[in-house]
Design a protein around this motif. Sequence first.
Motif, PDB file in Angstrom:
ATOM      1  N   LEU A  53       0.846  -1.183   0.000  1.00  0.00           N
ATOM      2  CA  LEU A  53       0.000   0.000   0.000  1.00  0.00           C
ATOM      3  C   LEU A  53       0.884   1.236   0.000  1.00  0.00           C
ATOM      4  N   HIS A  54       0.454   2.283  -0.680  1.00  0.00           N
ATOM      5  CA  HIS A  54       1.216   3.538  -0.561  1.00  0.00           C
ATOM      6  C   HIS A  54       0.669   4.399   0.568  1.00  0.00           C
ATOM      7  N   THR A  55      -0.441   3.975   1.171  1.00  0.00           N
ATOM      8  CA  THR A  55      -1.007   4.634   2.341  1.00  0.00           C
ATOM      9  C   THR A  55      -0.892   3.702   3.546  1.00  0.00           C
ATOM     10  N   PRO A  56      -1.048   4.205   4.765  1.00  0.00           N
ATOM     11  CA  PRO A  56      -1.037   3.329   5.933  1.00  0.00           C
ATOM     12  C   PRO A  56      -2.165   2.292   5.896  1.00  0.00           C
ATOM     13  N   LEU A  67      -6.655  -4.133   9.474  1.00  0.00           N
ATOM     14  CA  LEU A  67      -5.587  -4.575   8.579  1.00  0.00           C
ATOM     15  C   LEU A  67      -4.265  -4.209   9.246  1.00  0.00           C
ATOM     16  N   GLY A  68      -3.497  -5.214   9.648  1.00  0.00           N
ATOM     17  CA  GLY A  68      -2.240  -4.958  10.337  1.00  0.00           C
ATOM     18  C   GLY A  68      -2.435  -4.715  11.813  1.00  0.00           C
ATOM     19  N   GLU A  69      -1.393  -4.195  12.429  1.00  0.00           N
ATOM     20  CA  GLU A  69      -1.372  -4.011  13.881  1.00  0.00           C
ATOM     21  C   GLU A  69      -1.204  -2.553  14.287  1.00  0.00           C
ATOM     22  N   TYR A  82       3.319   4.873  10.041  1.00  0.00           N
ATOM     23  CA  TYR A  82       2.505   3.678  10.265  1.00  0.00           C
ATOM     24  C   TYR A  82       2.694   2.669   9.134  1.00  0.00           C
ATOM     25  N   GLU A  83       2.638   1.411   9.520  1.00  0.00           N
ATOM     26  CA  GLU A  83       2.910   0.307   8.595  1.00  0.00           C
ATOM     27  C   GLU A  83       2.043   0.365   7.349  1.00  0.00           C
ATOM     28  N   GLY A  87       1.277  -6.791  -0.399  1.00  0.00           N
ATOM     29  CA  GLY A  87       0.203  -7.358  -1.201  1.00  0.00           C
ATOM     30  C   GLY A  87      -0.353  -8.626  -0.603  1.00  0.00           C
ATOM     31  N   GLU A  88       0.508  -9.465  -0.049  1.00  0.00           N
ATOM     32  CA  GLU A  88       0.056 -10.704   0.587  1.00  0.00           C
ATOM     33  C   GLU A  88      -0.813 -10.403   1.801  1.00  0.00           C
TER      34      GLU A  88
END
Length: 463
Positions: A53-56, A67-69, A82-83, A87-88
């Motif tokens: 992603l190009h955004t957080p 999505l994510g932590e 922020y992370e 793609g995975e």
Amino acid sequence: MLVNTDYLVVGAGASGLAFADALVAEADVEVTVIDRRGAPGGHWVDAYPFVRLHTPSAYYGVSSLALGEDRIDEVGENAGYYERATGEDVFEHFAEAARRLTETGRGRVLTRHEHLGAGSDGEQVRDLSTGELHDVAVRRKVVDARYLEGSIPATHTAPFQVAPGVRLVPINDLPAAAQADCSYTVLGSGKTAVDACMWLLDNDVPPDRIRWIRPRDAWFYDRRHFQPLEQVGAIMEGIALDAEAGAHAANVEELFERLEASGRLVRIDPAWPARMYRGTMLSARELAALRQIANVVRLGRVRRIEADRIVLERGEIKTGPDVLHVDCTALGLSDVPATPIFQPGRIVLQQVRHLSPCFNAALVAFVEAHRDDDVDKNRLCPPNPYASSIEDWSRMMSRTWRTEGRWLSEPDLSEWVAQSRLNLLRALPDHAAEPSVQGAVTRYVTHISAAIERLKQLGDASP
């Protein structure tokens, strides 16, 4: 046989799943999502192996599932921010979202199915695994989640001629095709080309072995202005800079001069005019890395690649068997014209707030669940076409701000926006007492009315 359904959502990508997820949360309805691909996730099913992603991640995906932590990266080009999901990660997120939708008992996701249009006994759907045709009775609406579907590297056809023997690969195949002793020519101006160049640099390819054919130079946002949660003040600062520039600019050129001077927008080469804007963003570290590539070709689009030369719109350059050409020319975002989102028996998902695809789909679902009249729904969710040029930026921003102003007079909608995980400003109330946030809010409020009118004028005056 396929069962009847209240809503038939065509497309199980980010927008289709974000819409279905929000609608099931807001209304007692049955939703069926279909997609031609073999798995949910839309274009993420075919994403290149090193895409991010190009955004957080914090404001991407479906509303009901994080999505994510919400972790802040400590190393690399994104350090301090922020992370950004791989793609995975995104693919797995949408797979889980589809599973959860099915578990509600009111949703189903059918892959390897394509929508053929209206038939005599309902909507016609073909099972691509068997070829069997089904008539689906849709009690309420068909939702077109593919109207804005863009061209992606894995599935697009190169728009130029390629002679036999030329080494040309899509970005998906770059890691497998890269060799220690070759040079590289990257074709394209946007995010995909940036990703290809960054992958080469990150894998220790010297900048002088990379040639970049950029038909248009582009503007990029500085990623620091799109950080959510504990850094949400940076988003407010960026929006205030947009409003200030919009309120005072005499023309589009001065508008972008102001945005660049404030640090809101950046160019890879500040000495070269940039007319392209696609809403993508870079960190300062990425920008510094890309500026190492000095061999930039600005002779227009590629027309033909021969064994020993590349023919472009305005000239030609040499090439050879030791050069790996990386095709990053897929269009990406679609440039289709705006159409009403809410139509009789139909919803056409499109951008409403700029640069927020998942939020927009969920927003449309909320409005569909809580409003009865299509005229009122379209008032709250007018389509806002993607921008391609600097002239488009004025129109897009003015439309976003006018629409957000309408939401303020709708208490239930305002509350939903404030609480949505997909709202990039969700954490702003938690930081409202911070002096920097207060200053940004004050500057935004001071300039927003003038900015809306001025940007509308600039947009109307542009071709």
